[in-house]
Scaffold this active site. Sequence first.
Site, PDB file in Angstrom:
ATOM      1  CG  ASP A 152      32.111  52.431  -8.137  1.00 52.33           C
ATOM      2  OD1 ASP A 152      33.061  53.687  -7.554  1.00 52.33           O
ATOM      3  OD2 ASP A 152      31.594  53.148  -9.044  1.00 52.33           O
ATOM      4  CD  GLU A 153      29.399  55.171  -5.379  1.00 52.02           C
ATOM      5  OE1 GLU A 153      29.391  55.146  -4.311  1.00 52.02           O
ATOM      6  OE2 GLU A 153      28.700  55.604  -6.410  1.00 52.02           O
ATOM      7  CD  GLN A 211      29.024  60.605  -1.978  1.00 51.19           C
ATOM      8  OE1 GLN A 211      28.196  60.877  -2.978  1.00 51.19           O
ATOM      9  NE2 GLN A 211      30.272  60.366  -2.468  1.00 51.19           N
ATOM     10  CE  LYS A 271      32.380  57.680  -7.429  1.00 49.90           C
ATOM     11  NZ  LYS A 271      32.276  56.900  -8.463  1.00 49.90           N
ATOM     12  CB  THR A 272      33.688  57.829 -13.251  1.00 54.32           C
ATOM     13  OG1 THR A 272      32.580  57.572 -11.838  1.00 54.32           O
ATOM     14  CG2 THR A 272      33.599  56.650 -13.902  1.00 54.32           C
ATOM     15  NE  ARG A 295      24.559  63.785  -5.439  1.00 55.59           N
ATOM     16  CZ  ARG A 295      25.553  63.355  -6.392  1.00 55.59           C
ATOM     17  NH1 ARG A 295      25.886  62.281  -6.416  1.00 55.59           N
ATOM     18  NH2 ARG A 295      26.335  62.737  -4.258  1.00 55.59           N
TER      19      ARG A 295
END
Length: 673
Positions: free
Chosen positions: A215-216, A244, A38-39, A605
């Site tokens: 973002d997010e 998420q 994503k980043t 994670r």
Amino acid sequence: MASLDLDTLKKELNPEQYRAVTTVDGPILIIAGAGSGKTRVITYRIAHMLDIGIPQSQILALTFTNKAAKEMEERIKELTGKKLQLLTVSTFHAFGVKILRQEITALGWRENFSIYDETDRTALIKETGRELGFTADNLDVYKIGNLFSNIKCGRKSWNGENDMYKQLYEGYQAGLKLYNAVDFDDLIVLPIKIFRENPEILAKYKSRFKYIMIDEFQDTSHQQYEFMHLLADQNVAVVGDDDQSIYSWRGADYQNIINFEKDFKGMQEIRLEQNYRSTETILAAANGVISHNTNRKEKKLWSGNDSGKPIEIFMPENEVDEANFIAESIQGISMEEKLKYDQFGILIRANTQSRPIEEALLEANIPYTMSGGTSFFQRKEIKDVLSYLRVIANHDDDVNLIRIINVPRRGIGRSTLEIFNNYALMHHCTIWTAMTDLMSMNDSPLSDKVKLAIEEFINLIEGNSSMISGKGLSKKVRALVDEINYWDYLIAENPKSEKAARFKYLNIDTLIHSIETWENNPDNTDANLYTYLNRITLLSRDDADDENDRGKVNLMTIHASKGLEFPVVFIAGAEDGLIPHARSIEDGEGNIEEERRLFYVAITRARDKLFISSCQKRKRMQAVIECIPSRFLDEIPANLVEYHEPSQEVSSDQAHDILDNMLKMFAAPSDNP
């Protein structure tokens, strides 16, 4: 890399990432699964926009943490080789501050406003409550603070249940304005108010920021969505993952993804499902769990990595055995696989789980860092003492002066502060100057009683000026704490708990001891008040950076782990009542779905190895309760899991053999024949 031509992008990105990066015009929804780069997509997208000639000043990228914003900005600079001083990459709240610094006078605040943290907000609620005659029994500041936040952000409205606090809320709001302060919620709420009430101000920002990225996106609240919606025209890209979405308790609403689809016509949707982080086993487990949620966008993460090791589930007797198992496993794996401690993550659902784990890590001499909790220097009692020191060092520090002018209470209330404020505004001076001027005026509006209180306060501050030169600073600070009777103030503030008052006073004692250690350090050649205050400012700012120390195990709540990854992850306390949380079980299926998303975040994670522990018994308060394994464990496909019985005690013969083998392993070469 100075140029990102399309051929370069095709080599660097997978097809879905390439499409997300090169679709610049119009609204775009990027559904980015855990670990799907994503980043990378966001940074490449901004770099590509700059490369095709879009001015950096027209781009606005918003995210949720300072760390994410900083990382994003650094990666874009690295990609483009440019300084990018006009590019805005920011958190929502920092961007809100930027707008307020420019425009808050439109709402009647002065430019140099203060931002109240949780401690300051609590103090103002208490002060307002006292002035309105609320008793300590009716002043549950935590509950009231949450209510005020919900009212301000539109999550709740006034009704028969909470109407008794309406006047208190209005007084709190008036107090913020009087003290020229805003709270954390205001950093979003007030810019929206400015935009709604001042179309010309909104037009100015809309014409500047032509390209917006969020973002997010699944973590945005209604206010943040509205903030974005007011600013954005058509060129807006949002990146998120409904699987998420784990922050509904602080106002996040993943339904904003659906709102976006309705509000921005002609929207394109792109799904990133290739995971670059975890093994196939871990992803299959995550997919197995999250597929039980009904209200979600269908997606299935897949990995180019190998299948990896099975997920290991342990059922220790209690939380002490669980903690020892985690500590021993970390020691063993770090030695066998040559992993650094910072490559381990221990995830817990609730802070109450941390104590036995911390004890086991300390006993095993494993360095760790705990994410979350209140920084020592952010505790109210510490901030109060430091504010006194800052005003002694600089009488013109309005923020700290206002903080302590009536702490402990000395009869200088709001009406007096309003007089000081008005005088300071009219004469363009500080509160201290306003105070001293009004004291000496023949026709002063201050009563004799207030004049006496102010005179005592001024004498207290000026009487401690010997601190500035240094020499015995810690003793002088202790004398100051005694002089203002801070212990009596703590007792009055905590009428139901002398234990709480004593805990706070011990914190001040710790502060004074730390000053003593600092000033007695032979390397410290300049131990004066100014040097100390500068050091504290840097220390409290650097505390956050220390959390990611390279050599420490990461112990954190699952919420705090979002966005991070570790080669080895331990999920502790996978029991019904912890995850899913007992409150969620009571509240029904919708809340269970959020808890499932939280468990999904925890699983994803892990890169290489995942351990999950579920205790058979756990101590709660003073009782020991029987635990039921988390219902989510049954949702992990059985072929991916290895269950382990609690380790048996080692017999004396086995212990002798193990010790003998260890001695042989570590024997020096000269000991061998």
